[in-house]
Enzyme design. Structure first.
Site, mmCIF file in Angstrom:
data_model
loop_
_atom_site.group_PDB
_atom_site.id
_atom_site.type_symbol
_atom_site.label_atom_id
_atom_site.label_comp_id
_atom_site.label_asym_id
_atom_site.label_seq_id
_atom_site.Cartn_x
_atom_site.Cartn_y
_atom_site.Cartn_z
ATOM 1 N N CYS A 1 0.803 -1.253 0.010
ATOM 2 C CA CYS A 1 -0.047 -0.038 -0.217
ATOM 3 C C CYS A 1 0.872 1.179 0.084
ATOM 4 C CB CYS A 1 -1.163 0.010 1.233
ATOM 5 S SG CYS A 1 -1.967 -1.339 1.414
ATOM 6 N N CYS B 1 -1.879 9.086 26.860
ATOM 7 C CA CYS B 1 -1.791 7.795 26.247
ATOM 8 C C CYS B 1 -0.807 6.850 26.936
ATOM 9 C CB CYS B 1 -1.674 7.784 24.598
ATOM 10 S SG CYS B 1 -0.238 8.870 24.164
ATOM 11 N N CYS C 1 4.454 2.893 21.099
ATOM 12 C CA CYS C 1 3.036 2.707 20.282
ATOM 13 C C CYS C 1 3.446 2.499 18.836
ATOM 14 C CB CYS C 1 2.796 4.271 20.364
ATOM 15 S SG CYS C 1 1.270 4.650 19.270
ATOM 16 N N ASP C 2 2.268 1.990 18.379
ATOM 17 C CA ASP C 2 2.399 1.356 16.830
ATOM 18 C C ASP C 2 2.953 2.584 16.074
ATOM 19 O OD1 ASP C 2 2.094 -0.502 14.930
ATOM 20 O OD2 ASP C 2 0.100 0.117 14.440
#
Length: 410
Positions: free
Chosen positions: A32, A282, A297-298
């Site tokens: 992608c 977060c 985090c991703d």
């Protein structure tokens, strides 16, 4: 607009603890154009196969369960493309989960592009009550614009084949869609497509990516970088949300669950939104690569945000570390004055820190790139959210808003 609510103290384990796993690392059978993860292969040795070993799998499952403070333990398998690993890997994962469960309620979720799903896969997912997230960007024209395979071939039909298999085997699934410069101008066609294919749980995320002069993605620490052409503009994002909301509010409240609308109502009601981008802080959801490396985090899989490795560091020491606590509280602590004084602070909390690379009207850094769009959206939905909050406060269903709108049309 709700009254102010005191914010809870941010502690390492005040919320459930999550470490999403990448069993195939950044490997994927698609290419992608907007994918932020494919270049993560450069973090590993060139000759190293990006697959999670049995030793890493067992260490992850055992220590992840042991670190939990709640009875329910959620495992999320992500990528890259997680289904590049064979079913035997996930059967082994479930064996280990049962071995180390110690009375915990274990559940599993899989995020996939859906192109490699087979009847055998779907029987496994159904029989073991897995939740499946499918990455699909709307109708074929929108989806195939950027989601193609390494040969540049479209992938929509293969994804739809996977969705039909999930439906055939009664697997619970939801859709994860990316909003980009192309599909953002067609919110109604986008939304109606998902309704027509039987999707009742919809998440979508805006593409906001910057590229440095060397062609690599800019990290949250980089002040340089040009926005990619496929990034959505703030005005596009705001109009997309408003138009889609107008369609949803008429007849789909309580029938089709759109994550950002549910999370916005939660913030209006003063409860946790369940969506990290719209929460106060977060840091309770990390990511683990195939080799056991854990990152904050991703969207922050960059060397400065590496917390350790599952083989050498405990889950609690990593997730409760000063570095991770600082990462989590920075979401609110580093907001510029314009955000702190904004009437919509309770609703967006500055959104995702990775998108805070703009300058405020008074010259302060840290403004979210999508600020204009969110302000447009919150202003638009305010009367509806106010009404639904009152219904919730009275212990009545928010879906009553649809009856009011129908009466107003008469």
């Amino acid at each position: 607009m709700p009254t102010d609510n005191p914010q809870p103290l941010h502690t390492p384990f005040s919320a459930p603890l999550y470490i999403m796993a990448k069993p195939a690392g950044p490997s994927c059978n698609l290419a992608c154009e907007y994918c932020y993860y494919l270049e993560k292969k450069d973090l590993f040795e060139p000759k190293q196969r990006p697959i999670m070993t049995d030793a890493t799998l067992e260490q992850y499952i055992r220590t992840y369960i042991e670190a939990q403070t709640t009875n329910r333990v959620e495992f999320v398998w992500h990528g890259g493309e997680a289904t590049l690993r064979p079913l035997s890997f996930f059967r082994r994962a479930m064996e280990l989960q049962k071995q180390y469960a110690a009375g915990h309620d274990i559940c599993n979720a899989l995020q996939t592009n859906g192109t490699l799903l087979t009847p055998e896969w779907c029987r496994f997912l159904h029989d073991n009550n897995w939740l499946v997230g499918i990455s699909i960007d709307g109708p074929q024209e929108f989806h195939d614009e950027y989601r193609r395979n390494p040969l540049g071939k479209p992938t929509f039909l293969n994804v739809m084949k996977g969705i039909r298999l999930l439906q055939q085997y009664n697997v619970e699934w939801n859709a994860m869609a990316v909003v980009n410069d192309y599909n953002a101008d067609h919110p109604l066609e986008f939304y109606r497509f998902f309704k027509n294919i039987g999707c009742r749980y919809l998440q979508f995320t805006p593409i906001v990516e910057r590229v440095k002069p060397d062609g690599r993605l800019a990290t949250p620490l980089d002040n340089c970088g040009e926005l990619t052409e496929m990034s959505v503009t703030p005005a596009q994002w705001g109009k997309f949300l408003c138009d889609l909301f107008d369609e949803w509010i008429k007849e789909d409240v309580g029938k089709v669950f759109v994550q950002i609308f549910d999370s916005t109502l939660a913030n209006w009601a003063g409860v946790s939104p369940g969506l990290c981008t719209l929460d106060t802080n977060c840091g309770h959801a990390a990511v683990m690569e195939h080799n056991g490396d854990v990152y904050s985090c991703d969207h922050f899989v960059f060397p400065p945000y590496k917390l350790g490795n599952i083989h050498h560091d405990s889950v609690i020491s990593m997730m409760g570390s000063e570095r991770q606590l600082k990462f989590g509280t920075a979401k609110s602590a580093t907001l510029p004055r314009q955000c702190r004084e904004c009437r919509w602070l309770f609703a967006c909390h500055g959104e995702c820190p990775k998108n805070r690379f703009c300058i405020t009207s008074d010259g302060e850094s840290g403004l979210n790139y999508l600020c204009e769009g969110y302000r447009m959206f919150f202003t638009h939905v305010e009367p509806y959210m106010d009404y639904m909050k009152k219904e919730l406060d009275a212990k009545r269903p928010p879906a009553n808003v649809m009856q009011v709108l129908e009466q107003l049309k008469k």
